[in-house]
Design an enzyme around this catalytic site. Structure first.
Site, short mmCIF file in Angstrom:
data_model
loop_
_atom_site.label_atom_id
_atom_site.label_comp_id
_atom_site.label_asym_id
_atom_site.label_seq_id
_atom_site.Cartn_x
_atom_site.Cartn_y
_atom_site.Cartn_z
N ARG A 35 0.84 -1.20 0.00
CA ARG A 35 0.00 0.00 0.00
C ARG A 35 0.87 1.25 0.00
NH1 ARG A 35 2.62 1.97 3.29
NH2 ARG A 35 2.74 1.59 5.52
N GLU A 41 -0.20 9.67 8.94
CA GLU A 41 0.96 8.83 9.26
C GLU A 41 1.19 8.81 10.77
OE1 GLU A 41 2.01 6.40 7.22
OE2 GLU A 41 2.46 7.96 5.74
N HIS A 42 1.46 7.63 11.29
CA HIS A 42 1.67 7.43 12.73
C HIS A 42 0.43 7.84 13.53
CE1 HIS A 42 5.87 6.17 12.56
NE2 HIS A 42 5.99 7.02 11.55
N ASP A 44 -2.47 5.55 13.21
CA ASP A 44 -3.29 4.35 13.42
C ASP A 44 -3.14 3.76 14.82
OD1 ASP A 44 -0.71 3.32 12.86
OD2 ASP A 44 -1.43 1.80 11.44
N GLY A 133 8.63 1.02 3.11
CA GLY A 133 7.49 1.81 3.59
C GLY A 133 6.24 1.53 2.78
N SER A 135 4.79 -1.60 2.89
CA SER A 135 4.11 -2.70 3.59
C SER A 135 4.30 -4.07 2.99
CB SER A 135 2.60 -2.44 3.63
OG SER A 135 2.32 -1.61 4.65
N SER A 136 5.50 -4.37 2.52
CA SER A 136 5.72 -5.72 2.00
C SER A 136 5.55 -6.74 3.12
CB SER A 136 7.11 -5.85 1.37
OG SER A 136 8.11 -5.53 2.31
N ASP A 180 -1.93 -1.21 7.64
CA ASP A 180 -1.40 -1.97 6.50
C ASP A 180 -2.21 -3.22 6.24
OD1 ASP A 180 0.46 -0.02 6.94
OD2 ASP A 180 1.99 -1.35 7.75
N LYS A 224 11.49 -2.56 9.07
CA LYS A 224 10.50 -2.52 10.14
C LYS A 224 10.92 -3.45 11.28
CE LYS A 224 5.49 -2.80 10.06
NZ LYS A 224 4.42 -3.28 9.20
C1 GLA Z 1 4.06 1.29 9.65
C2 GLA Z 1 3.04 0.55 10.50
C3 GLA Z 1 1.64 1.17 10.36
C4 GLA Z 1 1.69 2.68 10.58
C5 GLA Z 1 2.81 3.33 9.77
C6 GLA Z 1 2.98 4.79 10.07
O1 GLA Z 1 3.77 1.10 8.30
O2 GLA Z 1 2.96 -0.80 10.11
O3 GLA Z 1 0.76 0.53 11.24
O4 GLA Z 1 1.84 2.96 11.94
O5 GLA Z 1 4.05 2.68 9.97
O6 GLA Z 1 1.86 5.51 9.72
#
Ligand code: GLA
Length: 412
Positions: A35, A41-42, A44, A133, A135-136, A180, A224
């Site tokens: 995605r 951002e930051h 959720d 960044g 979301s793999s 994600d 991550k």
């Molecule tokens: C990562 C986390 C998400 C979100 C973003 C920042 O992708 O997996 O849950 O917190 O960082 O927005």
């Protein structure tokens, strides 16, 4: 970084499966997209909304169900070696950072939910850049979790599954939110989604046809499960601390009831300005900055969603710029490369640009119109990638995002 980031151009996947597991053939294909988060951002993990869309780039898993609880997984990318384990409600983790933990996480969670489960042989491939960044890792969790359900003839609603997988992924050591997993599992093609948390809800908006979202990679991996994990987890802790302080003061002053434990609930009673004022009076520097980012970013999501609904690219872009500034100055998750890409995009006529995902490297996303998009992409190519020499295949690190459908599993 070269071509190891994605595995385009390798031989037929079914062929590769049979080579990896002699005598076995795949009968299922599970796919889950990455995605790009457009804004929010930051937020959720603080119970505030996000606004991502799913990408065309995805994780694909070919599977052959087994009669026992063994899981054997081979990844077509050589940097991720083969892994094998048994599904149970207590699966011992690999060392932090090992990719096997993203396989074990959904298996353990679903075994706890459903009891004894059968395993499978699986071949993983990906068209998503790793640690970018985009979301793999959550796409892998979703694709694998969905495979476990199908192999065992279990079903969950999309939202229930997404929540289960978000909780499951904490097995890897990252205290992530649920963005994600929700977008990868449930995205609607051609749409961006505002996702709310507690309870998880999704509201789609069609992406206007003449909007172009350009994604550009910094060439810096934001692991991550590696160095970014500590910085990320520290932010989640700081946000909780800031909330505790301001919620306590708000309660003492009769502005909110005792015991409010989420930003979402606090913001139902105290407006953003008052909350920031309370922060200024009661928090020290870093916590104040974190609080200010979180509460302003949450409100930018609603404004951006409305701007997209009316096709107002200018306003959406300005909100992206404000988001980036807040992430850079108050949340301190940008990097020189992200700032450079943002500046190049804006200099080439983008309506707005910002880091996407957790930050600390990874990708930038910019919004352009049909007339400016080529110029924006050229400016990245000439201003950022050419001076850095061999960067591998450009279309894997610089591309226009296509709002795509969420995860699917099909019988072959
Ligand atoms: C990562 C986390 C998400 C979100 C973003 C920042 O992708 O997996 O849950 O917190 O960082 O927005």
């Amino acid at each position: 970084m070269g071509s190891s980031w994605v595995d385009h151009g390798l031989p037929d996947p079914s062929e590769a499966f049979r080579k990896a597991f002699p005598g076995r053939s795949p009968t299922l294909l599970s796919r889950a997209p990455g995605r790009v988060n457009l804004i929010g951002e930051h937020t959720d993990y603080n119970g505030l909304p996000v606004f991502p869309m799913a990408l065309r780039q995805e994780i694909r898993i070919l599977l052959s169900p087994r009669d026992d609880a063994l899981v054997r997984v081979v990844n077509r990318k050589r940097e991720f070696g083969p892994r094998e384990f048994t599904i149970s409600h207590e699966i011992p983790p690999h060392v932090t950072g090992d990719w096997a933990n993203y396989l074990k996480a959904p298996c353990q969670a679903l075994a706890r939910r459903f009891g004894d489960l059968n395993g499978f042989d699986a071949l993983v491939s990906s068209t998503l850049p790793v640690a970018s960044g985009l979301s793999s890792s959550s796409a892998l969790v979703i694709a694998l979790g969905q495979a476990v359900l199908r192999v065992n003839e279990k079903t969950l609603s999309t939202l229930d599954f997404a929540e289960e997988m978000a909780a499951a992924e904490r097995y890897t050591g990252t205290q992530g939110g649920g963005m994600d997993q929700a977008i990868s599992a449930g995205a609607l093609e051609g749409h961006a989604s505002r996702i709310e948390f507690g309870p998880l809800e999704v509201f789609e908006t069609p992406v206007p046809e003449d909007w172009r979202f350009v994604v550009a990679h910094t060439l810096v991996r934001a692991e991550k499960s590696g160095f970014a994990q500590d910085a990320y987890n520290t932010r989640t802790k700081e946000c909780r601390e800031a909330l505790e302080v301001v919620a306590g003061v708000a309660a003492a002053r009769g502005l909110a009831p005792e015991g409010v434990v989420s930003y979402h609930h606090l913001l139902e009673r105290v407006c953003i300005q008052d909350l920031v004022d309370l922060g200024e009076e009661n928090l020290e520097g870093t916590l104040l900055k974190r609080l200010r980012h979180v509460v302003t970013e949450g409100s930018r999501v609603y404004d951006a969603e409305h701007a997209m609904k009316r096709g107002d690219r200018l306003t959406f872009g300005l909100l992206m710029n404000a988001s980036h500034q807040s992430l850079r100055e108050d949340y301190e998750v940008s990097s020189p490369e992200l700032d450079e890409l943002v500046d190049l995009a804006l200099g080439a006529g983008a309506a707005g640009a910002r880091l996407t995902g957790a930050g600390f490297g990874g990708c930038m996303v910019a919004l352009a119109g049909p007339d400016s998009v080529d110029g924006v992409m050229e400016s990245m190519e000439q201003g950022f990638y050419q001076p850095r020499g061999d960067v591998g295949k450009l279309d894997q690190i610089l591309f226009q995002a296509e709002a795509s459908q969420g995860a699917t599993v099909e019988t072959l």
